[in-house]
Design a protein around this motif. Structure first.
Motif, PDB file in Angstrom:
ATOM      1  N   LYS A 154       2.366   6.340  -7.531  1.00 23.35           N
ATOM      2  CA  LYS A 154       1.176   6.846  -8.217  1.00 23.35           C
ATOM      3  C   LYS A 154       1.207   8.176  -8.576  1.00 23.35           C
ATOM      4  N   SER A 192       0.811  -1.115   0.114  1.00 30.02           N
ATOM      5  CA  SER A 192       0.020   0.010  -0.126  1.00 30.02           C
ATOM      6  C   SER A 192       0.625   1.398  -0.053  1.00 30.02           C
ATOM      7  N   ILE A 220       2.188   1.732  -3.345  1.00 32.04           N
ATOM      8  CA  ILE A 220       1.038   2.327  -4.396  1.00 32.04           C
ATOM      9  C   ILE A 220       1.090   4.101  -4.098  1.00 32.04           C
ATOM     10  N   ASP A 221       1.087   4.327  -2.746  1.00 32.10           N
ATOM     11  CA  ASP A 221       1.357   5.724  -2.639  1.00 32.10           C
ATOM     12  C   ASP A 221       2.455   6.432  -3.220  1.00 32.10           C
ATOM     13  N   ARG A 261      -5.109  -1.657  -4.295  1.00 33.47           N
ATOM     14  CA  ARG A 261      -5.448  -1.936  -2.847  1.00 33.47           C
ATOM     15  C   ARG A 261      -6.187  -2.987  -2.373  1.00 33.47           C
ATOM     16  N   ILE A 287      -0.466   3.155 -12.296  1.00 31.79           N
ATOM     17  CA  ILE A 287      -0.665   2.953 -10.798  1.00 31.79           C
ATOM     18  C   ILE A 287      -1.777   3.884 -10.276  1.00 31.79           C
ATOM     19  N   ARG A 288      -1.816   4.957 -10.941  1.00 32.53           N
ATOM     20  CA  ARG A 288      -2.648   5.918 -10.748  1.00 32.53           C
ATOM     21  C   ARG A 288      -4.136   5.640 -10.992  1.00 32.53           C
ATOM     22  N   GLU A 302      -5.094   2.253  -8.824  1.00 35.05           N
ATOM     23  CA  GLU A 302      -4.889   2.404  -7.564  1.00 35.05           C
ATOM     24  C   GLU A 302      -5.866   1.758  -6.620  1.00 35.05           C
ATOM     25  N   ASP A 303      -7.185   1.970  -6.753  1.00 32.73           N
ATOM     26  CA  ASP A 303      -8.161   1.346  -6.034  1.00 32.73           C
ATOM     27  C   ASP A 303      -8.274  -0.147  -6.143  1.00 32.73           C
TER      28      ASP A 303
END
Length: 166
Positions: A40, A33, A36-37, A54, A46-47, A50-51
């Protein structure tokens, strides 16, 4: 023997995790996680997903950490989930270049073309700017604002010509 969806999912997940580590420049471990942050901001794939990523982190944990046997996974992802994570993996492996994203045929006008030719091209193609060439030399750009200002100037003299201005 066919490969199970849970195995395909884990393979793609691991490749995505490695890709994010590479994108971030990370040399040590970082939770998925947080990866990802971190990535992104620099990666549109990735952006965009993203959801999904996760949610996939939770699914991955359920598959990996709750295995009681080599042939048993507590969760077996649906085909569409596996196809999407594999798609994300492929997109990260070979990202679209800027050239590929924006490459298209460029419509141009010749300096000898009439204004009506340019307006017809704007109407049909919904362009807001068109480059003008004299032979192979770029000489200017017809823009929506430029046409508006030119029409306003021409109208103030009471005549609107169909000829392209020099």
């Amino acid at each position: 023997m066919s490969v199970r969806n849970s195995d395909r999912f884990i393979f793609a997940y691991n490749r995505i995790e490695k890709a994010m580590e590479k994108i971030s420049g990370l040399s040590g471990y970082m939770p998925f996680s947080r990866l990802i942050d971190k990535t992104k901001k620099d990666n549109a794939v990735i952006r965009k997903f993203e959801d999904d990523l996760r949610v996939y982190a939770n699914l991955r944990n359920a598959i990996v950490h709750n295995r009681t046997d080599a042939d048993y996974a507590i969760a077996e992802p649906h085909d569409d989930i596996v196809e999407l994570i594999e798609y994300i993996d492929r997109e990260l492996a070979k990202p679209v270049t800027v050239g590929q994203m924006f490459r298209r045929k460029v419509h141009t006008l010749k300096s000898t073309d009439s204004l009506s030719t340019g307006l017809e091209l704007i109407r049909k193609q919904r362009f807001n700017q068109i480059p003008i060439y004299r032979n192979s030399e770029f000489i200017g750009l017809v823009t929506a604002n430029g046409i508006t200002y030119w029409l306003a100037d021409e109208y103030s003299e009471g005549v609107i010509s169909g000829e392209m201005p020099p």
